[in-house]
Design a protein around this motif. Structure first.
Motif, PDB file in Angstrom:
ATOM      1  N   ALA A  23       0.830  -1.201   0.000  1.00 52.48           N
ATOM      2  CA  ALA A  23       0.000   0.000   0.000  1.00 52.48           C
ATOM      3  C   ALA A  23       0.866   1.254   0.000  1.00 52.48           C
ATOM      4  N   GLY A  24       1.966   1.219   0.734  1.00 54.20           N
ATOM      5  CA  GLY A  24       2.852   2.371   0.803  1.00 54.20           C
ATOM      6  C   GLY A  24       3.472   2.664  -0.549  1.00 54.20           C
ATOM      7  N   GLU A  25       3.907   1.588  -1.260  1.00 50.97           N
ATOM      8  CA  GLU A  25       4.502   1.784  -2.584  1.00 50.97           C
ATOM      9  C   GLU A  25       3.473   2.319  -3.566  1.00 50.97           C
ATOM     10  N   TRP A  26       2.277   1.752  -3.491  1.00 46.63           N
ATOM     11  CA  TRP A  26       1.198   2.182  -4.390  1.00 46.63           C
ATOM     12  C   TRP A  26       0.927   3.674  -4.177  1.00 46.63           C
ATOM     13  N   LEU A  27       0.836   4.070  -2.917  1.00 46.33           N
ATOM     14  CA  LEU A  27       0.577   5.484  -2.613  1.00 46.33           C
ATOM     15  C   LEU A  27       1.738   6.366  -3.061  1.00 46.33           C
ATOM     16  N   ALA A  28       2.976   5.887  -2.881  1.00 55.92           N
ATOM     17  CA  ALA A  28       4.143   6.684  -3.264  1.00 55.92           C
ATOM     18  C   ALA A  28       4.179   6.888  -4.773  1.00 55.92           C
ATOM     19  N   GLU A  29       3.801   5.848  -5.537  1.00 55.60           N
ATOM     20  CA  GLU A  29       3.763   5.988  -6.995  1.00 55.60           C
ATOM     21  C   GLU A  29       2.748   7.046  -7.412  1.00 55.60           C
ATOM     22  N   ARG A  30       1.556   6.964  -6.823  1.00 57.01           N
ATOM     23  CA  ARG A  30       0.500   7.939  -7.176  1.00 57.01           C
ATOM     24  C   ARG A  30       0.838   9.330  -6.653  1.00 57.01           C
ATOM     25  N   GLY A  31       1.330   9.386  -5.421  1.00 56.63           N
ATOM     26  CA  GLY A  31       1.667  10.679  -4.813  1.00 56.63           C
ATOM     27  C   GLY A  31       2.726  11.419  -5.599  1.00 56.63           C
ATOM     28  N   THR A  32       3.819  10.701  -5.976  1.00 61.07           N
ATOM     29  CA  THR A  32       4.878  11.365  -6.740  1.00 61.07           C
ATOM     30  C   THR A  32       4.351  11.774  -8.116  1.00 61.07           C
ATOM     31  N   SER A  33       3.472  10.944  -8.728  1.00 59.51           N
ATOM     32  CA  SER A  33       2.894  11.295 -10.031  1.00 59.51           C
ATOM     33  C   SER A  33       2.130  12.605  -9.937  1.00 59.51           C
ATOM     34  N   LEU A  34       1.269  12.703  -8.906  1.00 60.27           N
ATOM     35  CA  LEU A  34       0.441  13.905  -8.759  1.00 60.27           C
ATOM     36  C   LEU A  34       1.309  15.145  -8.557  1.00 60.27           C
ATOM     37  N   VAL A  35       2.311  15.024  -7.690  1.00 60.95           N
ATOM     38  CA  VAL A  35       3.161  16.181  -7.394  1.00 60.95           C
ATOM     39  C   VAL A  35       3.992  16.563  -8.621  1.00 60.95           C
ATOM     40  N   LEU A  36       4.333  15.555  -9.432  1.00 57.69           N
ATOM     41  CA  LEU A  36       5.184  15.839 -10.595  1.00 57.69           C
ATOM     42  C   LEU A  36       4.431  16.563 -11.718  1.00 57.69           C
ATOM     43  N   ILE A  37       3.107  16.541 -11.697  1.00 54.80           N
ATOM     44  CA  ILE A  37       2.373  17.266 -12.751  1.00 54.80           C
ATOM     45  C   ILE A  37       2.705  18.764 -12.701  1.00 54.80           C
ATOM     46  N   PRO A  38       2.461  19.456 -11.575  1.00 56.83           N
ATOM     47  CA  PRO A  38       2.844  20.878 -11.548  1.00 56.83           C
ATOM     48  C   PRO A  38       4.358  21.082 -11.642  1.00 56.83           C
ATOM     49  N   THR A  74      11.969  19.218  -7.537  1.00 52.05           N
ATOM     50  CA  THR A  74      11.663  18.500  -8.776  1.00 52.05           C
ATOM     51  C   THR A  74      12.606  17.313  -8.960  1.00 52.05           C
ATOM     52  N   MET A  75      13.897  17.530  -8.706  1.00 52.19           N
ATOM     53  CA  MET A  75      14.862  16.430  -8.853  1.00 52.19           C
ATOM     54  C   MET A  75      14.601  15.337  -7.808  1.00 52.19           C
ATOM     55  N   LEU A  76      14.324  15.739  -6.568  1.00 55.90           N
ATOM     56  CA  LEU A  76      14.092  14.759  -5.493  1.00 55.90           C
ATOM     57  C   LEU A  76      12.888  13.864  -5.810  1.00 55.90           C
ATOM     58  N   ILE A  77      11.759  14.490  -6.151  1.00 59.02           N
ATOM     59  CA  ILE A  77      10.543  13.715  -6.434  1.00 59.02           C
ATOM     60  C   ILE A  77      10.724  12.898  -7.720  1.00 59.02           C
ATOM     61  N   SER A  78      11.401  13.497  -8.733  1.00 62.67           N
ATOM     62  CA  SER A  78      11.637  12.770  -9.990  1.00 62.67           C
ATOM     63  C   SER A  78      12.476  11.527  -9.748  1.00 62.67           C
ATOM     64  N   VAL A  79      13.540  11.685  -8.959  1.00 66.91           N
ATOM     65  CA  VAL A  79      14.433  10.542  -8.703  1.00 66.91           C
ATOM     66  C   VAL A  79      13.685   9.460  -7.926  1.00 66.91           C
ATOM     67  N   TRP A  80      12.874   9.848  -6.974  1.00 67.05           N
ATOM     68  CA  TRP A  80      12.072   8.897  -6.215  1.00 67.05           C
ATOM     69  C   TRP A  80      11.133   8.129  -7.154  1.00 67.05           C
ATOM     70  N   HIS A  81      10.415   8.878  -8.001  1.00 71.12           N
ATOM     71  CA  HIS A  81       9.481   8.308  -8.972  1.00 71.12           C
ATOM     72  C   HIS A  81      10.220   7.377  -9.954  1.00 71.12           C
ATOM     73  N   MET A  82      11.383   7.852 -10.439  1.00 72.43           N
ATOM     74  CA  MET A  82      12.210   7.083 -11.368  1.00 72.43           C
ATOM     75  C   MET A  82      12.683   5.774 -10.739  1.00 72.43           C
ATOM     76  N   TYR A  83      13.121   5.873  -9.489  1.00 72.04           N
ATOM     77  CA  TYR A  83      13.623   4.696  -8.784  1.00 72.04           C
ATOM     78  C   TYR A  83      12.537   3.617  -8.733  1.00 72.04           C
ATOM     79  N   MET A  84      11.323   4.024  -8.396  1.00 74.10           N
ATOM     80  CA  MET A  84      10.227   3.048  -8.312  1.00 74.10           C
ATOM     81  C   MET A  84       9.882   2.488  -9.688  1.00 74.10           C
ATOM     82  N   GLY A  85       9.898   3.372 -10.716  1.00 75.00           N
ATOM     83  CA  GLY A  85       9.561   2.933 -12.070  1.00 75.00           C
ATOM     84  C   GLY A  85      10.572   1.947 -12.623  1.00 75.00           C
TER      85      GLY A  85
END
Lengths: 128, 137
Positions: A23-38, A74-85
């Motif tokens: 559940a935590g990973e699922w939320l982190a994927e969605r959370g980083t996606s949402l934040v990365l839009i703006p 932007t780099m922090l959230i992108s790297v987090w999102h990238m790592y999971m992807g």
């Protein structure tokens, strides 16, 4: 040698683990996606601002505290999102030693990107 | 007699590209991974840009010479395309997460339009860069 051999004690343990972490990973994927839009749209705006301006304009831009903060975020959230992807892609297509090695490279790349970003922002801030 | 194997049994693998019959949701799903992976290169180049900027004028000028060359611009164009298509493809996934858009017809439409929107955003971005004279060939 029956089909039972595919059910090791270790994998049962990891299933139980993943039941708690999923559940935590699922939320982190969605959370980083949402934040990365703006943040991505801001990055496009930042690229437009910096383009064609040369060294001085780019340094001036990166030294504005809000811009520096947004670059770092932007780099922090992108790297987090990238790592999971990347991890999902590795888990889907690679096995054995190659899987372990690429997972290690993934950690290495993420760390290198964050260290490079942190270092650059620090140096730019010092020179301000 | 069944015994606990000494190591973790091999994890199952996902089906690979060649097993799918071509349809648009399959294509957009694969493109989401392709554009996501390409964006990794984008992140590396942005970090390189930032480090070049921090290191000083000489290195930054060297970076700019490469980045503003025709080949460099082609790379930035490709990376921006990957980024925008991944962004709109991500919107598709977020729409799905609300539970909407799973009917085959609707899923096809969303796949098509999010990809088109990604391409339009990319073209608009570069049109602005060129018309304002910020980027020249």
């Amino acid at each position: 040698m029956t089909t039972d051999r595919n059910v090791g004690a270790k994998s049962v343990k990891s299933w139980k683990q993943s039941a708690h972490h999923g559940a935590g990973e699922w939320l982190a994927e969605r959370g980083t996606s949402l934040v990365l839009i703006p943040l991505t749209l801001w990055a496009a705006y930042a690229a437009f601002t910096v383009a064609g301006g040369g060294f001085d304009a780019a340094v001036a831009f990166a030294r504005v505290p809000l811009n520096a903060g947004l670059i770092g975020l932007t780099m922090l959230i992108s790297v987090w999102h990238m790592y999971m992807g990347i991890k999902v892609i590795i888990d889907d297509y690679l096995q054995g030693g190659l899987r372990g090695f690429t997972l290690f490279l993934n950690i290495l790349l993420s760390a290198a990107l964050l260290i490079a970003t942190g270092y650059a922002l620090f140096v730019l801030h010092q020179g301000a | 007699m069944s015994q606990t194997p000494p190591q973790t049994p091999p994890r199952p693998l996902s089906p690979h590209l060649q097993v799918w019959r071509w349809h648009i949701t399959m294509f957009s799903s694969i493109m989401h991974r392709v554009t996501g992976s390409a964006s990794v290169a984008g992140a590396i180049l942005v970090a390189a840009w930032l480090v070049a900027l921090a290191v000083g004028r000489e290195h930054y000028t060297c970076f700019l010479t490469l980045a503003s060359s025709p080949l460099g611009l082609l790379v930035w164009f490709g990376l921006s395309l990957a980024g925008f298509v991944h962004l709109t493809g991500g919107l598709r996934h977020l729409i799905w997460d609300t539970g909407a858009g799973f009917e085959p017809k609707k899923a096809d439409q969303i796949a098509l339009w999010t990809m088109i929107l990604g391409v339009i955003l990319t073209l608009a971005f570069w049109a602005v860069l060129f018309t304002t004279g910020k980027v020249t060939l």
